[in-house]
Design a protein around this motif. Structure first.
Motif, PDB file in Angstrom:
ATOM      1  N   LEU A 102       0.926  -1.380   0.255  1.00  0.00           N
ATOM      2  CA  LEU A 102       0.047  -0.190  -0.214  1.00  0.00           C
ATOM      3  C   LEU A 102       0.869   1.407  -0.272  1.00  0.00           C
ATOM      4  CD1 LEU A 102      -2.761  -1.259   2.223  1.00  0.00           C
ATOM      5  CD2 LEU A 102      -3.118  -0.516   0.172  1.00  0.00           C
ATOM      6  N   GLY A 103       1.777   1.062   0.767  1.00  0.00           N
ATOM      7  CA  GLY A 103       2.864   2.373   0.779  1.00  0.00           C
ATOM      8  C   GLY A 103       3.951   3.018  -0.745  1.00  0.00           C
ATOM      9  N   ILE A 104       3.847   2.137  -1.223  1.00  0.00           N
ATOM     10  CA  ILE A 104       4.658   1.997  -2.669  1.00  0.00           C
ATOM     11  C   ILE A 104       3.181   2.226  -3.759  1.00  0.00           C
ATOM     12  CG2 ILE A 104       5.506   0.221  -4.752  1.00  0.00           C
ATOM     13  CD1 ILE A 104       7.240  -1.330  -2.589  1.00  0.00           C
ATOM     14  N   GLN A 148     -10.780   5.555  -6.392  1.00  0.00           N
ATOM     15  CA  GLN A 148     -11.248   4.140  -6.435  1.00  0.00           C
ATOM     16  C   GLN A 148      -9.890   3.405  -5.140  1.00  0.00           C
ATOM     17  OE1 GLN A 148     -11.491   1.470 -10.272  1.00  0.00           O
ATOM     18  NE2 GLN A 148     -13.615   3.022 -10.246  1.00  0.00           N
ATOM     19  N   PHE A 149      -8.252   3.499  -5.400  1.00  0.00           N
ATOM     20  CA  PHE A 149      -7.485   3.098  -5.369  1.00  0.00           C
ATOM     21  C   PHE A 149      -7.536   3.873  -3.250  1.00  0.00           C
ATOM     22  CE2 PHE A 149      -3.300   4.167  -3.922  1.00  0.00           C
ATOM     23  CZ  PHE A 149      -2.688   3.159  -3.213  1.00  0.00           C
ATOM     24  N   LEU A 150      -7.778   4.948  -3.869  1.00  0.00           N
ATOM     25  CA  LEU A 150      -7.912   5.908  -2.420  1.00  0.00           C
ATOM     26  C   LEU A 150      -8.861   4.948  -1.250  1.00  0.00           C
ATOM     27  CD1 LEU A 150      -7.766   9.649  -2.283  1.00  0.00           C
ATOM     28  CD2 LEU A 150      -5.967   8.009  -1.853  1.00  0.00           C
ATOM     29  N   VAL A 151     -10.526   4.930  -1.895  1.00  0.00           N
ATOM     30  CA  VAL A 151     -10.829   3.217  -0.749  1.00  0.00           C
ATOM     31  C   VAL A 151     -10.689   2.816  -0.843  1.00  0.00           C
ATOM     32  CG1 VAL A 151     -13.073   2.264  -1.389  1.00  0.00           C
ATOM     33  CG2 VAL A 151     -13.175   4.653  -1.761  1.00  0.00           C
ATOM     34  N   TRP A 152      -9.767   2.119  -1.803  1.00  0.00           N
ATOM     35  CA  TRP A 152      -8.964   0.814  -1.593  1.00  0.00           C
ATOM     36  C   TRP A 152      -7.609   0.417  -0.501  1.00  0.00           C
ATOM     37  CZ3 TRP A 152      -4.287  -2.039  -2.973  1.00  0.00           C
ATOM     38  CH2 TRP A 152      -4.550  -2.774  -2.154  1.00  0.00           C
ATOM     39  N   GLU A 171      -7.807   2.950   2.377  1.00  0.00           N
ATOM     40  CA  GLU A 171      -8.467   3.406   3.769  1.00  0.00           C
ATOM     41  C   GLU A 171      -9.484   1.816   3.654  1.00  0.00           C
ATOM     42  OE1 GLU A 171      -8.688   5.723   5.321  1.00  0.00           O
ATOM     43  OE2 GLU A 171      -7.884   7.354   4.044  1.00  0.00           O
ATOM     44  N   SER A 172      -9.467   0.760   3.190  1.00  0.00           N
ATOM     45  CA  SER A 172     -10.266  -0.186   3.659  1.00  0.00           C
ATOM     46  C   SER A 172      -9.843  -1.223   4.308  1.00  0.00           C
ATOM     47  CB  SER A 172     -11.239  -0.735   2.268  1.00  0.00           C
ATOM     48  OG  SER A 172     -10.648  -1.241   1.681  1.00  0.00           O
ATOM     49  N   CYS A 173      -8.686  -1.263   3.536  1.00  0.00           N
ATOM     50  CA  CYS A 173      -7.399  -2.449   3.621  1.00  0.00           C
ATOM     51  C   CYS A 173      -6.385  -2.207   5.017  1.00  0.00           C
ATOM     52  CB  CYS A 173      -7.364  -3.183   2.830  1.00  0.00           C
ATOM     53  SG  CYS A 173      -6.289  -2.273   1.798  1.00  0.00           S
ATOM     54  N   SER A 174      -6.546  -1.177   5.871  1.00  0.00           N
ATOM     55  CA  SER A 174      -5.723  -0.361   5.744  1.00  0.00           C
ATOM     56  C   SER A 174      -5.564  -0.598   7.992  1.00  0.00           C
ATOM     57  CB  SER A 174      -5.425   1.100   5.850  1.00  0.00           C
ATOM     58  OG  SER A 174      -4.532   0.760   3.976  1.00  0.00           O
ATOM     59  N   PRO A 175      -5.159  -1.261   8.670  1.00  0.00           N
ATOM     60  CA  PRO A 175      -5.483  -1.520  10.002  1.00  0.00           C
ATOM     61  C   PRO A 175      -4.419  -0.539  10.349  1.00  0.00           C
ATOM     62  CG  PRO A 175      -4.576  -3.845   9.209  1.00  0.00           C
ATOM     63  CD  PRO A 175      -4.741  -2.164   7.856  1.00  0.00           C
ATOM     64  N   PRO A 176      -5.115  -0.008  10.974  1.00  0.00           N
ATOM     65  CA  PRO A 176      -4.093   1.210  12.599  1.00  0.00           C
ATOM     66  C   PRO A 176      -2.579   0.522  12.632  1.00  0.00           C
ATOM     67  CG  PRO A 176      -6.099   1.552  13.272  1.00  0.00           C
ATOM     68  CD  PRO A 176      -6.308   0.326  12.074  1.00  0.00           C
ATOM     69  N   SER A 209       2.572   3.136   9.947  1.00  0.00           N
ATOM     70  CA  SER A 209       3.784   2.995  10.026  1.00  0.00           C
ATOM     71  C   SER A 209       4.297   2.305   9.408  1.00  0.00           C
ATOM     72  CB  SER A 209       4.316   3.115  12.237  1.00  0.00           C
ATOM     73  OG  SER A 209       4.427   1.568  12.480  1.00  0.00           O
ATOM     74  N   ARG A 210       4.373   1.055   9.322  1.00  0.00           N
ATOM     75  CA  ARG A 210       4.919   0.156   8.162  1.00  0.00           C
ATOM     76  C   ARG A 210       4.757   0.480   6.622  1.00  0.00           C
ATOM     77  NH1 ARG A 210       8.230  -3.488   7.833  1.00  0.00           N
ATOM     78  NH2 ARG A 210       8.658  -4.775   6.272  1.00  0.00           N
ATOM     79  N   MET A 211       3.431   0.884   6.648  1.00  0.00           N
ATOM     80  CA  MET A 211       2.692   1.686   5.459  1.00  0.00           C
ATOM     81  C   MET A 211       3.478   2.754   4.872  1.00  0.00           C
ATOM     82  SD  MET A 211      -1.217   2.850   4.281  1.00  0.00           S
ATOM     83  CE  MET A 211      -1.649   1.260   5.298  1.00  0.00           C
TER      84      MET A 211
END
Length: 363
Positions: free
Chosen positions: A255-257, A303-307, A309-314, A318-320
């Motif tokens: 996700l970060g990349i 669409q990317f931003l929705v994805w 947010e939807s699969c980014s647990p807190p 920090s790793r992201m």
């Protein structure tokens, strides 16, 4: 007072990279441009000197573009002739709200500079949402909603300095660039994208969400562009590829990349217009990479931003963020080493984006 290319424009935009890019493009069309980073700062400028046209973003901190427009129209001492909105949000209810606030033209990013010039001059602009037949006034301002961007904002803040440093060093909007420099730039992008996309493909191979990544690969577009510009397949295969790349050990890294790579498409849209006007390049003769999503750019980004947010647990945030920062660093180092297109005028800006490279990472 007639509105002409020598008129004074106040550009209100909270994104540093976009603000510099739009300022430079407007000045190239002989507009006298002042800037502000949000609505409250814009009101300070308006209180200090006469401004002919205000060009404003909508979603900004401190004071958004709607409130700025309302205060300008309510203050008889501010004699602004036209209000032009530039925004990533084109929902009908927001367009209707803009009309109620006294905004004259409503343009959705990415912006065609000729559309923006015509909007400032008071000419007809086909892309103006306020004057499209499909728009109605049935929505109230209370119904307007903007997509949540809290994670996006934290990512942007965490990569801000890296983005700005890259923009200061690259000169992607240099009007003196020729096709040989452009081809060298594409070759550098290819060397990075083909390597990072291979690493991502390997990491997500058996994941149920792999299509979210694989459908967004852009190295094939770069290869197509290089062939269109005269390189053979063998020459392309011999191009150096990046060895220093961010690690990909899980979804947070992916996700970060991807935040950086997808955000670069926003800046790429501005670069595409620049390369078209300067070099005559289009999606069919050497600029498909910068035009990768075409008219679907904004929808793909949302669409990317929705994805995201939807699969980014807190726990993974920090790793992201670290992955996004590393991607910026490795991409910047690679481009500066391989393309060697360095900005010697610190007042010039380049792109990402978000469009880093974004090399203009215009987010």
């Amino acid at each position: 007072m007639l509105i002409s290319p020598c008129t004074k424009v106040l550009l209100v935009e909270d994104n540093d990279g976009l603000r510099r890019v739009y300022k430079r493009l407007l000045e190239a069309h002989q507009f006298d441009v002042l800037t502000a980073e949000h609505g409250a700062a814009a009101l300070d400028v308006l209180a200090d000197q006469p401004i002919d046209v205000v060009v404003t973003d909508i979603g900004m901190p401190v004071m958004d573009g709607f409130e700025l427009a309302r205060q300008i129209r309510a203050n008889s001492a501010i004699q602004v002739r036209r209000l032009v909105a530039l925004t990533a949000y084109s929902q009908p209810q927001l367009v209707a709200q803009a009309q109620k606030c006294g905004i004259d033209v409503y343009l959705a990013k990415p912006i065609n500079i000729l559309d923006l010039k015509n909007a400032i001059l008071g000419n007809w602009v086909e892309a103006d949402y306020l004057h499209q037949p499909s728009q109605t006034d049935e929505y109230s301002s209370h119904e307007s909603e903007k997509p949540t961007d809290s994670l996006r904002s934290r990512l942007r803040a965490a990569t801000h300095d890296l983005h700005m440093n890259l923009e200061r060093q690259l000169d992607l909007l240099n009007p003196n660039q020729d096709l040989s420099v452009y081809r060298k730039l594409l070759a550098a992008f290819y060397g990075f994208y083909v390597a990072i996309e291979a690493r991502l493909a390997h990491a997500v191979e058996h994941e149920p969400w792999s299509s979210e990544i694989l459908l967004r690969r852009k190295s094939s577009a770069l290869r197509t562009d290089l062939v269109a510009l005269g390189m053979s397949d063998n020459e392309i295969d011999q191009l150096p590829t990046a060895l220093s790349l961010p690690e990909v050990r899980g979804l947070a890294d992916v996700l970060g990349i991807m935040y950086v790579l997808e955000g670069s498409s926003l800046g790429g849209a501005i670069l595409a217009k620049h390369f078209h006007s300067r070099l005559g390049l289009t999606r069919t003769n050497g600029a498909s990479f910068f035009n990768f999503y075409g008219e679907n750019l904004q929808n793909n980004w949302r669409q990317f931003l929705v994805w995201l947010e939807s699969c980014s647990p807190p726990a993974n945030e920090s790793r992201m963020i670290a992955a996004a920062q590393t991607t910026f660093r490795t991409l910047g180092d690679w481009l500066l080493t391989q393309a060697k297109v360095v900005n010697t005028d610190k007042n010039l800006s380049s792109l990402n984006t978000h469009g880093s490279a974004r090399s203009h990472h215009l987010r």
